[in-house]
Design an enzyme around this catalytic site. Structure first.
Site, PDB file in Angstrom:
ATOM      1  N   TYR A  99      -7.353  -0.957   8.104  1.00  0.00           N
ATOM      2  CA  TYR A  99      -8.522  -0.289   7.496  1.00  0.00           C
ATOM      3  C   TYR A  99      -9.354   0.425   8.566  1.00  0.00           C
ATOM      4  O   TYR A  99      -9.752   1.579   8.382  1.00  0.00           O
ATOM      5  CB  TYR A  99      -9.342  -1.358   6.764  1.00  0.00           C
ATOM      6  CG  TYR A  99     -10.522  -0.824   5.983  1.00  0.00           C
ATOM      7  CD1 TYR A  99     -10.351  -0.210   4.743  1.00  0.00           C
ATOM      8  CD2 TYR A  99     -11.822  -0.960   6.466  1.00  0.00           C
ATOM      9  CE1 TYR A  99     -11.435   0.266   4.023  1.00  0.00           C
ATOM     10  CE2 TYR A  99     -12.913  -0.489   5.761  1.00  0.00           C
ATOM     11  CZ  TYR A  99     -12.716   0.121   4.537  1.00  0.00           C
ATOM     12  OH  TYR A  99     -13.798   0.592   3.827  1.00  0.00           O
ATOM     13  N   LYS A 110     -10.109   4.443   8.857  1.00  0.00           N
ATOM     14  CA  LYS A 110     -11.473   4.988   8.801  1.00  0.00           C
ATOM     15  C   LYS A 110     -11.844   5.713  10.095  1.00  0.00           C
ATOM     16  O   LYS A 110     -12.607   6.678  10.073  1.00  0.00           O
ATOM     17  CB  LYS A 110     -12.473   3.865   8.489  1.00  0.00           C
ATOM     18  CG  LYS A 110     -12.299   3.265   7.090  1.00  0.00           C
ATOM     19  CD  LYS A 110     -12.493   4.315   6.020  1.00  0.00           C
ATOM     20  CE  LYS A 110     -12.386   3.763   4.618  1.00  0.00           C
ATOM     21  NZ  LYS A 110     -12.589   4.800   3.588  1.00  0.00           N
TER      22      LYS A 110
HETATM   23  P1  NAP Z   1     -13.970   0.139  -5.021  1.00  0.00           P
HETATM   24  O1  NAP Z   1     -15.165  -0.303  -5.766  1.00  0.00           O
HETATM   25  O2  NAP Z   1     -12.826  -0.795  -4.810  1.00  0.00           O
HETATM   26  O3  NAP Z   1     -13.417   1.496  -5.730  1.00  0.00           O
HETATM   27  C1  NAP Z   1     -12.286   2.118  -5.212  1.00  0.00           C
HETATM   28  C2  NAP Z   1     -12.027   3.391  -5.975  1.00  0.00           C
HETATM   29  O4  NAP Z   1     -10.934   4.084  -5.349  1.00  0.00           O
HETATM   30  C3  NAP Z   1     -11.605   3.186  -7.426  1.00  0.00           C
HETATM   31  O5  NAP Z   1     -12.134   4.252  -8.189  1.00  0.00           O
HETATM   32  C4  NAP Z   1     -10.088   3.278  -7.360  1.00  0.00           C
HETATM   33  O6  NAP Z   1      -9.459   3.676  -8.581  1.00  0.00           O
HETATM   34  C5  NAP Z   1      -9.941   4.364  -6.329  1.00  0.00           C
HETATM   35  N1  NAP Z   1      -8.617   4.386  -5.686  1.00  0.00           N
HETATM   36  C6  NAP Z   1      -8.014   3.417  -4.946  1.00  0.00           C
HETATM   37  N2  NAP Z   1      -6.805   3.830  -4.526  1.00  0.00           N
HETATM   38  C7  NAP Z   1      -6.645   5.102  -4.982  1.00  0.00           C
HETATM   39  C8  NAP Z   1      -5.612   6.065  -4.885  1.00  0.00           C
HETATM   40  N3  NAP Z   1      -4.477   5.828  -4.208  1.00  0.00           N
HETATM   41  N4  NAP Z   1      -5.773   7.260  -5.493  1.00  0.00           N
HETATM   42  C9  NAP Z   1      -6.919   7.533  -6.186  1.00  0.00           C
HETATM   43  N5  NAP Z   1      -7.932   6.653  -6.315  1.00  0.00           N
HETATM   44  C10 NAP Z   1      -7.791   5.452  -5.722  1.00  0.00           C
HETATM   45  O7  NAP Z   1     -14.362   0.646  -3.551  1.00  0.00           O
HETATM   46  P2  NAP Z   1     -15.787   1.050  -2.932  1.00  0.00           P
HETATM   47  O8  NAP Z   1     -16.368  -0.142  -2.302  1.00  0.00           O
HETATM   48  O9  NAP Z   1     -16.567   1.841  -3.905  1.00  0.00           O
HETATM   49  O10 NAP Z   1     -15.278   1.999  -1.758  1.00  0.00           O
HETATM   50  C11 NAP Z   1     -15.315   3.415  -1.872  1.00  0.00           C
HETATM   51  C12 NAP Z   1     -15.055   4.012  -0.503  1.00  0.00           C
HETATM   52  O11 NAP Z   1     -16.077   3.568   0.393  1.00  0.00           O
HETATM   53  C13 NAP Z   1     -13.739   3.567   0.108  1.00  0.00           C
HETATM   54  O12 NAP Z   1     -13.170   4.620   0.835  1.00  0.00           O
HETATM   55  C14 NAP Z   1     -14.162   2.450   1.046  1.00  0.00           C
HETATM   56  O13 NAP Z   1     -13.247   2.268   2.082  1.00  0.00           O
HETATM   57  C15 NAP Z   1     -15.483   2.966   1.528  1.00  0.00           C
HETATM   58  N6  NAP Z   1     -16.401   1.958   2.058  1.00  0.00           N
HETATM   59  C16 NAP Z   1     -16.862   0.946   1.282  1.00  0.00           C
HETATM   60  C17 NAP Z   1     -17.736   0.017   1.810  1.00  0.00           C
HETATM   61  C18 NAP Z   1     -18.297  -1.118   1.011  1.00  0.00           C
HETATM   62  O14 NAP Z   1     -19.021  -1.941   1.588  1.00  0.00           O
HETATM   63  N7  NAP Z   1     -18.034  -1.209  -0.284  1.00  0.00           N
HETATM   64  C19 NAP Z   1     -18.139   0.127   3.146  1.00  0.00           C
HETATM   65  C20 NAP Z   1     -17.652   1.172   3.906  1.00  0.00           C
HETATM   66  C21 NAP Z   1     -16.787   2.092   3.358  1.00  0.00           C
HETATM   67  P3  NAP Z   1      -8.919   2.561  -9.659  1.00  0.00           P
HETATM   68  O15 NAP Z   1     -10.145   2.078 -10.367  1.00  0.00           O
HETATM   69  O16 NAP Z   1      -7.978   3.301 -10.527  1.00  0.00           O
HETATM   70  O17 NAP Z   1      -8.293   1.473  -8.843  1.00  0.00           O
END
Ligand code: NAP
Length: 248
Positions: free
Chosen positions: A156, A160
């Protein structure tokens, strides 16, 4: 004033978590939004309903961004529906955590393919459209662990960190045509992704947040809206943390 009337946007991973909040916010500001997801159509439809229920314009588009052909089709379908694409937010992301000594090949590849190659696939597809119209906003969702690393997340963190390098290269290639490319590095944001972590890991992350609370998806969504707008036209190639003060 921050507004996006007449603009159309694609938000990858727009069905849940941070992407969902970004999609809702862009639509609230007047943009037409394609809400991308890969498997959970119910969540995508629910997000679209939330937007259209408040008078906004949105459609759901299923596509696995890790596959170049599907990413191309995603961008083409959005352009067909809305006439063009002005804004791309690359938010789709996954985790497959584990110590690197025991990490399986597929855990490494799935994460790199979705989080990094997915950003490349969608950006390449949309750049053709944006270059022609000489206007575009690309916002990549990286992570603070792409800056500082994290034990148990070698795949990961590498993906990133890759997004950060990619953002800077793309900004240099596309800047002369009115296209800005920036990345947001969120810290600990409450979503399904962090909800599945053990409580001890969440407590540990929280202990490092100067502002004393986990982030909300909206905390990221406001910056994404600003970076998607005309107001940010002199900002490109930047990596901006939204983390309550963890990285400074
Ligand atoms: P999340 O709640 O798990 O949501 C992930 C989203 O990505 C869902 O809409 C999922 O679709 C979609 N997805 C996953 N694989 C995919 C693919 N191959 N093609 C198209 N869509 C895909 O994640 P989140 O926490 O909101 O994270 C969003 C972004 O922020 C990510 O890039 C993550 O790495 C980054 N981020 C998050 C955090 C945190 O603390 N949450 C911190 C830093 C960075 P489905 O519903 O169909 O699975």
């Amino acid at each position: 004033m921050l507004q996006l009337k007449g603009k159309s946007a694609v938000v990858t991973g727009g069905s849940r978590g941070i992407g969902r909040s970004i999609a809702i916010n862009l639509a609230r500001l007047g943009a037409s939004v394609a809400v991308n997801y890969t498997s959970n159509s119910a969540a995508a439809e629910e997000t679209v309903k939330e937007i259209t229920g408040s008078g906004g314009k949105a459609i759901a588009i299923a596509a696995n961004v890790a596959q170049a052909q599907q990413a191309n089709t995603l961008i083409e379908s959005a352009a067909e529906q809305f006439g063009t694409v002005h804004i791309l937010v690359n938010s789709a992301g996954i985790t497959r955590d584990g110590l690197l000594m025991r990490m399986k090949d597929e855990e490494w590849q799935q994460v790199i393919q979705t989080n990094l190659t997915g950003v490349f696939n969608c950006t390449r597809a949309v750049s053709r459209i944006m270059l022609k119209q000489r206007w575009g906003r690309i916002v990549n969702i990286s992570s603070i662990v792409g800056i500082k690393g994290n034990a148990g997340q070698a795949n990961y963190c590498a993906s990133k960190a890759g997004v950060i390098g990619f953002t800077k290269a793309a900004a240099k290639e596309l800047g002369s045509r009115g296209i800005t490319v920036n990345a947001i590095a969120p810290g600990y944001i409450q979503t399904d992704m962090t909800g599945k972590l053990p409580q001890s890991a969440r407590d540990e992350m929280l202990s490092r947040v100067l502002l004393g609370r986990p982030g909300r998806p909206e905390d990221v969504a406001w910056l994404a809206a600003f970076l998607s707008s005309d107001l940010s036209s002199y900002i490109t190639g930047q990596i901006i943390s939204v983390d309550g003060g963890i990285v400074m």
